[in-house]
Design a protein around this motif. Structure first.
Motif, short mmCIF file in Angstrom:
data_model
loop_
_atom_site.label_atom_id
_atom_site.label_comp_id
_atom_site.label_asym_id
_atom_site.label_seq_id
_atom_site.Cartn_x
_atom_site.Cartn_y
_atom_site.Cartn_z
N TYR A 72 0.80 -1.23 0.00
CA TYR A 72 0.00 0.00 0.00
C TYR A 72 0.83 1.27 0.00
CZ TYR A 72 -3.29 -3.62 1.28
OH TYR A 72 -4.03 -4.77 1.29
N LEU A 73 2.15 1.12 -0.11
CA LEU A 73 3.08 2.26 -0.22
C LEU A 73 2.89 3.27 0.91
CD1 LEU A 73 3.03 2.83 -4.10
CD2 LEU A 73 4.72 1.60 -2.73
N ARG A 74 2.63 2.76 2.11
CA ARG A 74 2.54 3.62 3.29
C ARG A 74 3.93 3.86 3.85
NH1 ARG A 74 -2.17 5.84 2.97
NH2 ARG A 74 -2.20 6.29 5.21
N GLU A 75 4.12 4.98 4.48
CA GLU A 75 5.42 5.31 5.05
C GLU A 75 5.57 4.61 6.41
OE1 GLU A 75 5.72 9.53 5.12
OE2 GLU A 75 6.00 9.70 2.95
N GLY A 176 7.21 5.12 -20.07
CA GLY A 176 6.11 4.16 -20.08
C GLY A 176 5.08 4.45 -19.01
N ILE A 177 3.85 4.05 -19.28
CA ILE A 177 2.75 4.21 -18.33
C ILE A 177 2.12 2.84 -18.10
CG2 ILE A 177 0.52 5.29 -17.86
CD1 ILE A 177 1.38 7.63 -19.59
N LEU A 178 1.98 2.46 -16.84
CA LEU A 178 1.41 1.16 -16.49
C LEU A 178 -0.11 1.17 -16.62
CD1 LEU A 178 3.50 0.45 -13.28
CD2 LEU A 178 3.70 -0.75 -15.46
N PRO A 179 -0.72 0.02 -16.87
CA PRO A 179 -2.19 -0.05 -16.89
C PRO A 179 -2.75 0.15 -15.49
CG PRO A 179 -1.25 -2.25 -17.04
CD PRO A 179 -0.10 -1.28 -17.16
N GLU A 180 -4.01 0.52 -15.42
CA GLU A 180 -4.64 0.79 -14.12
C GLU A 180 -4.79 -0.49 -13.32
OE1 GLU A 180 -8.36 3.35 -12.29
OE2 GLU A 180 -8.27 2.92 -14.43
N THR A 181 -4.46 -0.40 -12.03
CA THR A 181 -4.58 -1.55 -11.13
C THR A 181 -5.59 -1.32 -10.01
OG1 THR A 181 -2.79 -0.75 -9.68
CG2 THR A 181 -2.16 -2.14 -11.55
N GLY A 182 -5.99 -0.06 -9.80
CA GLY A 182 -6.90 0.24 -8.70
C GLY A 182 -6.22 0.17 -7.35
N THR A 183 -4.89 0.34 -7.34
CA THR A 183 -4.09 0.26 -6.12
C THR A 183 -3.24 1.52 -5.97
OG1 THR A 183 -2.09 -0.71 -7.09
CG2 THR A 183 -3.91 -2.22 -6.60
N PRO A 184 -2.57 1.70 -4.81
CA PRO A 184 -1.69 2.86 -4.65
C PRO A 184 -0.57 2.92 -5.69
CG PRO A 184 -2.16 1.86 -2.53
CD PRO A 184 -2.72 0.94 -3.56
N TRP A 185 -0.27 1.78 -6.32
CA TRP A 185 0.79 1.76 -7.33
C TRP A 185 0.40 2.53 -8.58
CZ3 TRP A 185 5.69 -0.24 -6.75
CH2 TRP A 185 5.92 -0.92 -5.55
N ASP A 186 -0.86 2.89 -8.73
CA ASP A 186 -1.27 3.72 -9.87
C ASP A 186 -0.69 5.12 -9.78
OD1 ASP A 186 -2.71 1.71 -11.06
OD2 ASP A 186 -4.63 2.29 -10.17
N ARG A 187 -0.19 5.50 -8.59
CA ARG A 187 0.42 6.82 -8.40
C ARG A 187 1.94 6.76 -8.35
NH1 ARG A 187 -3.32 8.79 -3.26
NH2 ARG A 187 -5.33 8.82 -4.32
#
Length: 405
Positions: A72-75, A176-187
């Motif tokens: 979740y890419l939380r600090e 490159g741009i990744l496809p949408e995942t609906g996760t925090p990794w979209d940012r």
């Protein structure tokens, strides 16, 4: 005698009272239903966000912190994982692919992640939405919701807010741009891990044309390490073998110090978090159920009050020849109209509240969320309807027992 005609007249005379009761019941039901929908939404969305992470390997410590920081890419405060841990995974038959992850810096509000091309493509199973994978240390691949475009050059910085933390001089060109995942990794902004080491002067000074050359040699001990390692096993049995082997293993860092490792299944840690969430949600569910019951009791009491206020009219109906059954039916339908209205608007309100919660939580976490009405909400509505029907009987019967003078 026409029951609907009498009800129409009663609605006109007592509209404010009846609307107020329906509103109170709808509000209580909205809260009760929103609680269940939000809980279910959080669980399903967070589980979906963890799907691409079967096993996480890190330095021994908090399993929850490793999950939150990686998935979740939380600090979170997590210890550095020695690069030599890759020796235990790279090229093994039980491992389909594995990739290091390094966190810490940001590009604007977007988290910067150092990794390898295996993670970008998820072991050649994911294709780019636009562009291509990075080929040298000065290129980046970004999430679809990062707000960045192909060809744009970005400069990472320390700290969460741009302009406050130290900004690095070397930029990255988005390729490159990744496809949408609906996760925090979209940012996220993904760059070669060698560039992270180079920015912090911790090694990784390889020729840009020789990206990921360090994976092919055996000098892992000379590299600074990672935040975590994402591992994709070949099979379920291989996953358990990897976890057992890594959970009792250790690796040496740059200083020669031995660091104990741990390997976690993201699903297992999520179940533990859900158990904690369930304990907290029980209190909210009792609160929601109590508010609905209190609202129904208010409807019951108001039913008694209205029957007393309308006693002269009801007695007049009896005098005109209306049977007891008719009077009972009128009062029961009057109360049930409030209950049914409260249920309908309560379900709409519950969906609205959970939609607001989805927007707030999704904006904060980056996890795509959408509420849905399920069997749990249908049960609440049916229970409310059943209890309302039972409660409405008491004032209706009381009116039916009125004696003519």
């Amino acid at each position: 005698m026409n029951v609907l005609l009498f009800l129409k007249n009663e609605f006109r005379q007592s509209s404010k009272i009846l609307v107020s009761l329906a509103f109170i019941l709808a509000l209580a039901l909205s809260i009760a239903m929103a609680i269940g929908q939000t809980e279910r939404m959080i669980k399903s969305s967070s589980a979906k966000a963890a799907e691409q992470f079967d096993i996480l390997v890190g330095a021994k410590g908090s399993r929850t912190s490793l999950l939150l920081s990686t998935v979740y890419l939380r600090e979170e405060m997590i210890s550095l994982t020695p690069a030599s841990a890759m020796k235990l995974l790279n090229g093994k038959k039980a491992v389909k692919w594995c990739a290091p992850l390094a966190f810490g810096d940001r590009v604007g509000e977007n988290p910067l992640v150092g990794t390898t091309r295996s993670f970008v493509t998820l072991g050649q199973t994911r294709t780019m939405k636009e562009g291509r994978v990075f080929n040298n240390r000065h290129e980046a691949v970004v999430g679809i919701r990062s707000g960045l475009k192909i060809g744009e050059v970005v400069y990472p910085h320390h700290g969460r807010i741009a302009g406050i933390g130290h900004q690095h001089e070397n930029g990255f060109e988005v390729v490159g741009i990744l496809p949408e995942t609906g996760t925090p990794w979209d940012r996220s902004v993904l760059v070669p891990i060698e560039s992270i080491w180079a920015m912090h002067e911790k090694g990784g000074h390889t020729d840009p044309a020789e990206l990921e050359l360090w994976l092919k040699n055996s000098q892992f001990d000379q590299l600074p390490g990672f935040s975590a390692i994402a591992v994709k096993p070949v099979s379920i049995s291989d996953a358990y073998k990897i976890r057992q082997a890594l959970s009792s293993a250790s690796a040496k860092d740059q200083t020669g110090r031995s660091i104990n490792l741990m390997a976690i299944f993201t699903g297992e840690v999520l179940v533990e978090l859900y158990a904690t969430l369930d304990s907290a949600m029980v209190a909210f569910e009792w609160f929601g159920a109590s508010s609905v019951l209190i609202s129904l009791l208010a409807v019951l009491i108001t039913g008694f009050i209205l029957s007393e206020l309308r006693k002269p009219q009801l007695l007049q109906l009896r005098t005109m020849g209306a049977p007891r059954k008719y009077v009972v039916q009128v009062v029961w339908l009057l109360i049930m109209s409030v209950v049914v209205s409260g249920i309908i608007f309560g379900m709409l309100g519950g969906y609205g509240l959970s939609s607001i919660a989805a927007g707030v939580i999704g904006n904060d976490t980056g996890i795509a969320m959408s509420p849905s009405v399920g069997w749990q909400e249908a049960q609440i509505a049916l229970w409310t309807l059943g209890l309302g029907a039972i409660f409405a009987i008491f004032p209706a019967v009381k009116v039916g027992l009125l004696q003519l003078r």
